[in-house]
Each structure stands twice: as C-alpha cells, then as structure tokens.
Design a protein around this motif. Structure first.
Motif, PDB file in Angstrom:
ATOM      1  N   LEU A   1      40.881 100.107  -9.435  1.00 31.13           N
ATOM      2  CA  LEU A   1      40.527  99.211  -8.341  1.00 31.13           C
ATOM      3  C   LEU A   1      41.645  98.208  -8.168  1.00 31.13           C
ATOM      4  N   PHE A   2      42.124  98.049  -6.949  1.00 30.56           N
ATOM      5  CA  PHE A   2      43.259  97.172  -6.669  1.00 30.56           C
ATOM      6  C   PHE A   2      42.807  95.941  -5.904  1.00 30.56           C
ATOM      7  N   TYR A   3      43.149  94.782  -6.466  1.00 32.14           N
ATOM      8  CA  TYR A   3      42.807  93.494  -5.863  1.00 32.14           C
ATOM      9  C   TYR A   3      44.100  92.724  -5.593  1.00 32.14           C
ATOM     10  N   GLY A   4      44.109  91.994  -4.511  1.00 32.52           N
ATOM     11  CA  GLY A   4      45.258  91.166  -4.149  1.00 32.52           C
ATOM     12  C   GLY A   4      45.181  90.851  -2.674  1.00 32.52           C
ATOM     13  N   ASN A   5      45.801  89.776  -2.295  1.00 32.96           N
ATOM     14  CA  ASN A   5      45.817  89.381  -0.887  1.00 32.96           C
ATOM     15  C   ASN A   5      46.585  90.396  -0.053  1.00 32.96           C
ATOM     16  N   MET A   6      46.384  90.338   1.237  1.00 32.14           N
ATOM     17  CA  MET A   6      47.151  91.155   2.166  1.00 32.14           C
ATOM     18  C   MET A   6      48.638  90.882   1.921  1.00 32.14           C
ATOM     19  N   GLY A   7      49.420  91.935   1.781  1.00 35.37           N
ATOM     20  CA  GLY A   7      50.859  91.785   1.567  1.00 35.37           C
ATOM     21  C   GLY A   7      51.262  91.558   0.126  1.00 35.37           C
ATOM     22  N   ALA A   8      50.329  91.630  -0.812  1.00 32.00           N
ATOM     23  CA  ALA A   8      50.653  91.403  -2.227  1.00 32.00           C
ATOM     24  C   ALA A   8      51.420  92.572  -2.829  1.00 32.00           C
ATOM     25  N   GLY A   9      51.290  93.750  -2.243  1.00 29.01           N
ATOM     26  CA  GLY A   9      52.025  94.906  -2.752  1.00 29.01           C
ATOM     27  C   GLY A   9      51.148  95.991  -3.367  1.00 29.01           C
ATOM     28  N   LYS A  10      49.886  96.035  -2.998  1.00 29.63           N
ATOM     29  CA  LYS A  10      48.981  97.037  -3.555  1.00 29.63           C
ATOM     30  C   LYS A  10      49.431  98.456  -3.192  1.00 29.63           C
ATOM     31  N   THR A  11      49.666  98.706  -1.927  1.00 24.48           N
ATOM     32  CA  THR A  11      50.070 100.041  -1.487  1.00 24.48           C
ATOM     33  C   THR A  11      51.429 100.418  -2.055  1.00 24.48           C
ATOM     34  N   THR A  12      52.333  99.482  -2.127  1.00 24.64           N
ATOM     35  CA  THR A  12      53.655  99.757  -2.684  1.00 24.64           C
ATOM     36  C   THR A  12      53.547 100.163  -4.154  1.00 24.64           C
ATOM     37  N   LEU A  13      52.708  99.474  -4.897  1.00 26.43           N
ATOM     38  CA  LEU A  13      52.489  99.834  -6.296  1.00 26.43           C
ATOM     39  C   LEU A  13      51.827 101.206  -6.400  1.00 26.43           C
ATOM     40  N   ILE A  14      50.860 101.473  -5.547  1.00 30.51           N
ATOM     41  CA  ILE A  14      50.183 102.770  -5.576  1.00 30.51           C
ATOM     42  C   ILE A  14      51.171 103.899  -5.292  1.00 30.51           C
ATOM     43  N   LYS A  15      52.104 103.692  -4.381  1.00 29.47           N
ATOM     44  CA  LYS A  15      53.139 104.701  -4.130  1.00 29.47           C
ATOM     45  C   LYS A  15      53.909 105.010  -5.412  1.00 29.47           C
ATOM     46  N   ALA A  16      54.274 103.969  -6.159  1.00 28.73           N
ATOM     47  CA  ALA A  16      55.005 104.162  -7.413  1.00 28.73           C
ATOM     48  C   ALA A  16      54.129 104.857  -8.454  1.00 28.73           C
ATOM     49  N   LEU A  17      52.853 104.532  -8.493  1.00 28.70           N
ATOM     50  CA  LEU A  17      51.933 105.171  -9.442  1.00 28.70           C
ATOM     51  C   LEU A  17      51.778 106.664  -9.144  1.00 28.70           C
ATOM     52  N   ILE A  18      51.625 107.001  -7.877  1.00 28.39           N
ATOM     53  CA  ILE A  18      51.464 108.405  -7.502  1.00 28.39           C
ATOM     54  C   ILE A  18      52.726 109.191  -7.846  1.00 28.39           C
ATOM     55  N   LYS A  19      53.858 108.598  -7.614  1.00 30.28           N
ATOM     56  CA  LYS A  19      55.129 109.226  -7.997  1.00 30.28           C
ATOM     57  C   LYS A  19      55.185 109.410  -9.517  1.00 30.28           C
ATOM     58  N   ALA A  20      54.802 108.378 -10.271  1.00 32.43           N
ATOM     59  CA  ALA A  20      54.834 108.441 -11.736  1.00 32.43           C
ATOM     60  C   ALA A  20      53.847 109.470 -12.284  1.00 32.43           C
ATOM     61  N   LEU A  21      52.779 109.723 -11.550  1.00 35.34           N
ATOM     62  CA  LEU A  21      51.813 110.748 -11.962  1.00 35.34           C
ATOM     63  C   LEU A  21      52.333 112.161 -11.706  1.00 35.34           C
ATOM     64  N   GLY A  22      53.432 112.260 -10.953  1.00 40.72           N
ATOM     65  CA  GLY A  22      54.079 113.553 -10.757  1.00 40.72           C
ATOM     66  C   GLY A  22      53.943 114.171  -9.385  1.00 40.72           C
TER      67      GLY A  22
END
Length: 134
Positions: free
Chosen positions: A27-48
């Motif tokens: 579950l991702f929490y943070g204000n609009m523009g905090a970088g949730k989607t950007t982090l998720i992109k990196a996580l999906i890449k790291a998952l392969g």
C-alpha cells in the motif's frame, strides 16, 4: 525501515524494499507528486518485468508480466467509494496471489488482506524523499 533517497538512487531503493517485504501486497501513501508511481516503476523493474510501466490513473489498474508471476498496479485516486472497487473486481485481484501495488488504498481499507506492507513517501527539500516501509 526508513530510507532517505533521491531519484538518482531509486533502483537501489527498490532493491532494498523488495528484500524487506513480508507480503506481495504493498500500500502506497504520500501526497500527490510525492513519487509513488515513480517508485512503483522502479519496483516493477526490480521484480524483473521488461514491460513499459505507466500510471493507471484512468484505467484504475495496469497489469505487468514477470517471469513466473504478475503485478497489478492500482491507482485508486479517482475511486469514490468501495462500490466502484467492487464493480471492477478488486477482490479478484486481491485474492489472486499475485503482486498488488496499490496507490491511494484508503477507499478499499475494509477489503484489504490481513497482512500487507505499507510504503509512505514524504517529499523533502531538493527533491529528496523519505520513505518508511512497515
């Protein structure tokens, strides 16, 4: 776990998060523009996944393929109530056994599994971020 980071070391942060997860529901929490989607992109890449990752703001959920698994990435910002979540079959995704990465999860709180990890992101000065993983 607490991590201070910027976009330059995002891939390392994603690896650290994955190593410390207890579940496949985040579950991702943070204000609009905090970088949730950007982090998720990196996580999906790291998952392969080699898939092109984009925000599911309008589609609500995007699916990404891993070698032996799937990732469902949700952006529930536009969901007004739990009934809308039922209408697109949220419970099927949550019960699938696959990865569920959920931005703005508050609206489906009562449907969440018993166990999940939370990622809270707080934007700091100079585009630095503070992340707390629980």
């Amino acid at each position: 776990m607490e991590i201070n980071y910027n976009l330059d070391n995002l891939d390392d942060v994603a690896e650290q998060i994955i190593k410390n997860l207890k579940t496949k529901t985040l579950l991702f929490y943070g204000n609009m523009g905090a970088g949730k989607t950007t982090l998720i992109k990196a996580l999906i890449k790291a998952l392969g996944s080699d898939d092109e990752v984009s925000s599911p703001t309008f589609s609500i959920v995007n699916e990404y393929v891993l070698k032996n698994d799937k990732v469902f990435h949700f952006d529930l910002y536009r969901i007004k109530d739990i009934e809308e979540a039922y209408n697109f079959g949220i419970e099927d995704y949550l019960d699938s056994g696959h990865w569920n990465l959920i931005e703005w999860p508050d609206v489906i709180e009562e449907l969440l599994p018993d166990h999940f990890d939370t990622v809270s992101i707080d934007l700091r000065e100079s585009n630095n971020r503070q992340l707390v993983l629980k």
